[in-house]
Design a protein around this motif. Sequence first.
Motif, PDB file in Angstrom:
ATOM      1  N   MET A 133       0.852  -1.195   0.000  1.00  0.00           N
ATOM      2  CA  MET A 133       0.000   0.000   0.000  1.00  0.00           C
ATOM      3  C   MET A 133       0.885   1.241   0.000  1.00  0.00           C
ATOM      4  O   MET A 133       1.947   1.248   0.606  1.00  0.00           O
ATOM      5  CB  MET A 133      -0.863   0.026   1.261  1.00  0.00           C
ATOM      6  CG  MET A 133      -1.915  -1.062   1.293  1.00  0.00           C
ATOM      7  SD  MET A 133      -3.261  -0.671   2.455  1.00  0.00           S
ATOM      8  CE  MET A 133      -2.404  -0.752   4.025  1.00  0.00           C
TER       9      MET A 133
ATOM     10  N   LEU B 122       2.758   0.332   5.268  1.00  0.00           N
ATOM     11  CA  LEU B 122       2.838   1.028   3.974  1.00  0.00           C
ATOM     12  C   LEU B 122       4.220   0.772   3.370  1.00  0.00           C
ATOM     13  O   LEU B 122       5.229   0.769   4.074  1.00  0.00           O
ATOM     14  CB  LEU B 122       2.623   2.535   4.159  1.00  0.00           C
ATOM     15  CG  LEU B 122       1.292   2.957   4.799  1.00  0.00           C
ATOM     16  CD1 LEU B 122       1.259   4.472   5.004  1.00  0.00           C
ATOM     17  CD2 LEU B 122       0.110   2.495   3.947  1.00  0.00           C
TER      18      LEU B 122
ATOM     19  N   ARG C 113      -3.987  -1.358  -6.623  1.00  0.00           N
ATOM     20  CA  ARG C 113      -3.108  -1.161  -5.460  1.00  0.00           C
ATOM     21  C   ARG C 113      -3.719  -0.143  -4.500  1.00  0.00           C
ATOM     22  O   ARG C 113      -4.042   0.980  -4.910  1.00  0.00           O
ATOM     23  CB  ARG C 113      -1.752  -0.670  -5.952  1.00  0.00           C
ATOM     24  CG  ARG C 113      -0.670  -0.782  -4.920  1.00  0.00           C
ATOM     25  CD  ARG C 113       0.678  -0.636  -5.561  1.00  0.00           C
ATOM     26  NE  ARG C 113       1.708  -0.628  -4.547  1.00  0.00           N
ATOM     27  CZ  ARG C 113       2.962  -0.278  -4.760  1.00  0.00           C
ATOM     28  NH1 ARG C 113       3.336   0.094  -5.962  1.00  0.00           N
ATOM     29  NH2 ARG C 113       3.836  -0.294  -3.772  1.00  0.00           N
ATOM     30  N   PRO C 114      -3.851  -0.499  -3.219  1.00  0.00           N
ATOM     31  CA  PRO C 114      -4.479   0.443  -2.288  1.00  0.00           C
ATOM     32  C   PRO C 114      -3.641   1.710  -2.087  1.00  0.00           C
ATOM     33  O   PRO C 114      -2.420   1.648  -1.989  1.00  0.00           O
ATOM     34  CB  PRO C 114      -4.564  -0.345  -0.975  1.00  0.00           C
ATOM     35  CG  PRO C 114      -4.411  -1.776  -1.351  1.00  0.00           C
ATOM     36  CD  PRO C 114      -3.565  -1.798  -2.573  1.00  0.00           C
TER      37      PRO C 114
ATOM     38  N   CYS D  90      -3.506   5.146   0.420  1.00  0.00           N
ATOM     39  CA  CYS D  90      -3.999   5.642   1.711  1.00  0.00           C
ATOM     40  C   CYS D  90      -3.669   7.124   1.821  1.00  0.00           C
ATOM     41  O   CYS D  90      -2.486   7.492   1.878  1.00  0.00           O
ATOM     42  CB  CYS D  90      -3.322   4.898   2.858  1.00  0.00           C
ATOM     43  SG  CYS D  90      -3.753   3.156   2.934  1.00  0.00           S
TER      44      CYS D  90
ATOM     45  N   HIS E 169      -8.186   5.234   0.304  1.00  0.00           N
ATOM     46  CA  HIS E 169      -8.710   5.181   1.674  1.00  0.00           C
ATOM     47  C   HIS E 169      -8.308   6.481   2.365  1.00  0.00           C
ATOM     48  O   HIS E 169      -7.298   7.097   2.018  1.00  0.00           O
ATOM     49  CB  HIS E 169      -8.076   4.026   2.455  1.00  0.00           C
ATOM     50  CG  HIS E 169      -8.289   2.672   1.857  1.00  0.00           C
ATOM     51  ND1 HIS E 169      -9.539   2.136   1.663  1.00  0.00           N
ATOM     52  CD2 HIS E 169      -7.405   1.726   1.414  1.00  0.00           C
ATOM     53  CE1 HIS E 169      -9.421   0.923   1.148  1.00  0.00           C
ATOM     54  NE2 HIS E 169      -8.132   0.658   0.972  1.00  0.00           N
TER      55      HIS E 169
ATOM     56  N   LEU F  18      -7.986  -2.626   4.649  1.00  0.00           N
ATOM     57  CA  LEU F  18      -7.530  -1.642   3.669  1.00  0.00           C
ATOM     58  C   LEU F  18      -6.835  -2.331   2.498  1.00  0.00           C
ATOM     59  O   LEU F  18      -6.884  -1.858   1.363  1.00  0.00           O
ATOM     60  CB  LEU F  18      -6.548  -0.645   4.302  1.00  0.00           C
ATOM     61  CG  LEU F  18      -7.028   0.158   5.513  1.00  0.00           C
ATOM     62  CD1 LEU F  18      -5.872   0.999   6.061  1.00  0.00           C
ATOM     63  CD2 LEU F  18      -8.186   1.073   5.143  1.00  0.00           C
ATOM     64  N   MET F  19      -6.159  -3.430   2.816  1.00  0.00           N
ATOM     65  CA  MET F  19      -5.357  -4.095   1.779  1.00  0.00           C
ATOM     66  C   MET F  19      -6.233  -4.798   0.752  1.00  0.00           C
ATOM     67  O   MET F  19      -5.787  -5.096  -0.346  1.00  0.00           O
ATOM     68  CB  MET F  19      -4.430  -5.126   2.418  1.00  0.00           C
ATOM     69  CG  MET F  19      -3.395  -4.477   3.307  1.00  0.00           C
ATOM     70  SD  MET F  19      -2.269  -5.702   3.959  1.00  0.00           S
ATOM     71  CE  MET F  19      -1.471  -4.764   5.250  1.00  0.00           C
TER      72      MET F  19
ATOM     73  N   PRO G  45      -8.790  -1.058  -3.277  1.00  0.00           N
ATOM     74  CA  PRO G  45      -7.910   0.072  -3.592  1.00  0.00           C
ATOM     75  C   PRO G  45      -8.218   1.352  -2.823  1.00  0.00           C
ATOM     76  O   PRO G  45      -7.339   2.171  -2.597  1.00  0.00           O
ATOM     77  CB  PRO G  45      -8.127   0.299  -5.093  1.00  0.00           C
ATOM     78  CG  PRO G  45      -9.372  -0.440  -5.451  1.00  0.00           C
ATOM     79  CD  PRO G  45      -9.539  -1.541  -4.454  1.00  0.00           C
TER      80      PRO G  45
END
Length: 217
Positions: free
Chosen positions: A1, A29, A97-98, A100, A125, A157-158, A161
Amino acid sequence: MIGVLGGTFDPVHVGHLRAALECCEALHLDQVRWLPLKTAVHRPPPLASPRQRVAMLEAALIGEPRFILDQRELGRPGPSYTYDTLFSLRAEIGEGRPLCLLMGSDAYAGFLGWYRPFEILELAHLIVMHRPGYALPTDAPLAELYRERGCQDPQQLMARPGGLILLQPITPLGISATQIRTLIAAGSSPRYLLPDAVLAYIEREQLYRDSPLRSCQ
Ligand code: ATP
């Protein structure tokens, strides 16, 4: 992330650095992109120039390989909208791909007034870091948004996206760039509120000394 931290960074300080590091570790992250804005939308313009703010960030980020300076907002004409930034980042990293978006509780309180907030939430997010003096908002629209999108477990969260809101506890550090500018303008030392290398740059460039004493908060 990937984490994203946007701001004026006028100047960058220990409150930013510690908060970003704690989010990096708590959420695993891979990196945090630091994005100095060019033209502020909801506040007076920064006192230091883009070149100076970049130099201070470069000095502050040395030694932490997960922290990456990203200058894309400085190269873009017009106001620095977070939506545009996330849109261009999303195009680079792909759909899955997330991302944040890290922000303090002060910034989160105004989030629904940002340009395209719901589209921002589709792209990333939101990670809300509690900032001393800025309670988490309990007013209706944000509380409702949190009821819909809030999540407690970073693992969630993972799995997608963007689209979730996580309240991330961090060490409360009541440091602000306004406080640092005010101290310097008053002839007092801001030492230990920001990295020594950043303070050395400020002194070399004689930044903030004659600046009007004004709050950006
Ligand atoms: P100013 O005092 O000039 O308004 P600032 O200290 O708030 O500046 P910014 O560059 O505007 O710094 O902040 C960038 C981001 O970092 C925002 O999301 C803000 O909420 C967050 N942030 C800044 N300081 C802290 C802190 N001490 N703790 C947690 N988050 C912070």
